[in-house]
Design an enzyme around this catalytic site. Structure first.
Site, short mmCIF file in Angstrom:
data_model
loop_
_atom_site.label_atom_id
_atom_site.label_comp_id
_atom_site.label_asym_id
_atom_site.label_seq_id
_atom_site.Cartn_x
_atom_site.Cartn_y
_atom_site.Cartn_z
N SER A 82 -39.65 -15.82 -33.31
CA SER A 82 -40.99 -16.35 -33.58
C SER A 82 -40.91 -17.59 -34.46
O SER A 82 -40.39 -17.54 -35.59
CB SER A 82 -41.84 -15.28 -34.27
N HIS B 22 -41.40 -17.20 -29.20
CA HIS B 22 -42.69 -16.58 -29.47
C HIS B 22 -43.50 -17.55 -30.35
O HIS B 22 -43.03 -18.01 -31.39
CB HIS B 22 -42.46 -15.25 -30.18
N ASP C 217 -46.90 -18.00 -32.41
CA ASP C 217 -48.01 -17.29 -33.03
C ASP C 217 -49.16 -18.23 -33.36
O ASP C 217 -49.05 -19.08 -34.26
CB ASP C 217 -47.53 -16.61 -34.32
N MET D 190 -52.82 -18.60 -34.84
CA MET D 190 -53.76 -17.90 -35.73
C MET D 190 -54.92 -18.82 -36.07
O MET D 190 -54.71 -20.01 -36.32
CB MET D 190 -53.05 -17.49 -37.01
N HIS E 142 -48.84 -16.08 -28.41
CA HIS E 142 -49.54 -14.89 -28.92
C HIS E 142 -50.78 -15.37 -29.66
O HIS E 142 -50.69 -15.88 -30.78
CB HIS E 142 -48.57 -14.13 -29.84
N MET F 52 -53.72 -14.90 -31.77
CA MET F 52 -54.43 -14.03 -32.73
C MET F 52 -55.69 -14.77 -33.14
O MET F 52 -55.78 -15.33 -34.25
CB MET F 52 -53.51 -13.73 -33.92
N MET G 43 -48.43 -4.52 -31.69
CA MET G 43 -48.20 -5.02 -33.05
C MET G 43 -47.77 -3.85 -33.92
O MET G 43 -48.44 -2.82 -33.98
CB MET G 43 -49.49 -5.63 -33.63
N GLY H 242 -50.94 -11.56 -38.96
CA GLY H 242 -51.38 -12.61 -39.88
C GLY H 242 -50.22 -13.24 -40.63
O GLY H 242 -50.28 -14.42 -40.96
N PHE H 243 -49.19 -12.47 -40.85
CA PHE H 243 -48.08 -12.97 -41.66
C PHE H 243 -46.75 -12.42 -41.15
O PHE H 243 -46.70 -11.28 -40.66
CB PHE H 243 -48.25 -12.55 -43.13
N GLY I 186 -42.65 -11.40 -42.03
CA GLY I 186 -41.95 -10.79 -43.15
C GLY I 186 -42.50 -9.48 -43.65
O GLY I 186 -42.17 -9.05 -44.75
N ASP J 295 -43.91 -6.48 -31.87
CA ASP J 295 -44.02 -7.63 -32.77
C ASP J 295 -44.39 -7.18 -34.18
O ASP J 295 -45.47 -6.60 -34.38
CB ASP J 295 -45.11 -8.56 -32.20
N GLY J 296 -43.51 -7.46 -35.12
CA GLY J 296 -43.80 -7.18 -36.52
C GLY J 296 -42.74 -6.30 -37.17
O GLY J 296 -42.62 -5.13 -36.81
N GLY J 297 -41.96 -6.89 -38.06
CA GLY J 297 -40.97 -6.10 -38.79
C GLY J 297 -39.79 -5.66 -37.95
O GLY J 297 -39.10 -4.69 -38.30
N GLY K 58 -39.21 -12.69 -36.17
CA GLY K 58 -39.49 -13.89 -36.94
C GLY K 58 -38.49 -14.04 -38.06
O GLY K 58 -37.45 -14.69 -37.93
N SER K 59 -38.80 -13.40 -39.20
CA SER K 59 -37.94 -13.57 -40.36
C SER K 59 -36.52 -13.08 -40.12
O SER K 59 -35.56 -13.71 -40.58
CB SER K 59 -38.55 -12.90 -41.58
#
Ligand code: DX5
Ligand code: ZN
Length: 222
Positions: free
Chosen positions: A9, A34, A36, A38, A67, A69, A138, A143-144, A146, A176-178, A198-199
């Site tokens: 991402s 990816h 994002d 927003m 994606h 959002m 998700m 929104g963020f 990390g 998606d996420g973590g 992402g991170s």
């Protein structure tokens, strides 16, 4: 069984060096990027719009996984189609006439995806899963980058996977996420095909090795 996809991402990259981030993704062996989007309304953060996607598009043949959002995604999809996004995913929580939107994205020759936030049950997309190309689960509140993956959300991945197999449907399942080296085996085993990172990707000392390890993970029921 579908093969694994890694989707780094851009959100976690340095936006002032987006071109370098693109090259890093390409050299890592990841097939998707990816993106994002927003709007500061659907989620409490702002990122970028179609121009960023169009500018990157000119430099890359990666699969662009947008994606959205955003509130009222129907007012924005045309811009991302023109910008060259290959897949456009919107949130079911932000769209009432979702079938119409799916049809619009697909009639432009792009893949249409639907996403659910952690508080939305799988039942909210049962009617849509028959007509989409991608379902994005998700595993954090969007929104963020990390954030830590919410373990309970992984159960929804299994539920969607079981539904897809039972009904003989063909959509991809993305998470998606973590997602990182520690959580990826769990989400892949639950049935995710595409793992957004992402991170974990951009903070990795060796992103190519991370991609290699994730692509080698055993799939569901293996
Ligand atoms: C979060 C975004 C994610 C984000 C994931 O709202 O939708 O795509 O980039 O970031 P990590 O992998 O750091 O959780
Ligand atoms: Zn995302």
């Amino acid at each position: 069984m579908k093969s694994t996809i890694v989707a780094p991402s851009l959100l976690a990259a340095d936006f002032s060096a987006a071109g370098e981030a693109l090259r890093l993704v390409e050299s890592s062996g990841a097939p998707w990027l990816h993106l994002d989007v927003m709007d500061g309304r659907f989620v409490p953060n702002l990122t970028f719009g179609p121009k960023m996607v169009a500018d990157l598009r000119r430099r890359s043949s990666l699969f662009f996984d947008a994606h959205l959002m955003v509130e009222s995604p129907e007012s924005m999809v045309d811009g991302f189609i023109e910008a060259g996004a290959d897949a456009i995913t919107f949130h079911v929580e932000a769209c009432v006439h979702a079938h119409r939107l799916v049809e619009r994205i697909r009639s432009a020759g792009r893949k249409a995806g639907v996403s659910i936030v952690p508080s939305t049950p799988v039942s909210a997309i049962v009617e849509l899963m028959r007509c989409v190309d991608l379902v994005l689960v998700m595993t954090v509140n969007p929104g963020f980058g990390g954030q830590r993956l919410i373990p309970d959300c992984v159960r929804k991945v299994s539920e969607i996977y079981e539904f897809r197999e039972r009904e003989g449907l063909g959509f991809d399942i993305a998470v998606d996420g973590g997602v990182n080296g520690d959580t990826a085996p769990r989400v892949r085993a639950a049935g995710a095909d595409a793992l957004v990172m992402g991170s974990a990707f951009f903070e990795s000392a060796d992103p190519a090795a991370l991609v290699r390890d994730v692509l080698a993970l055993p799939g569901p029921r293996a």
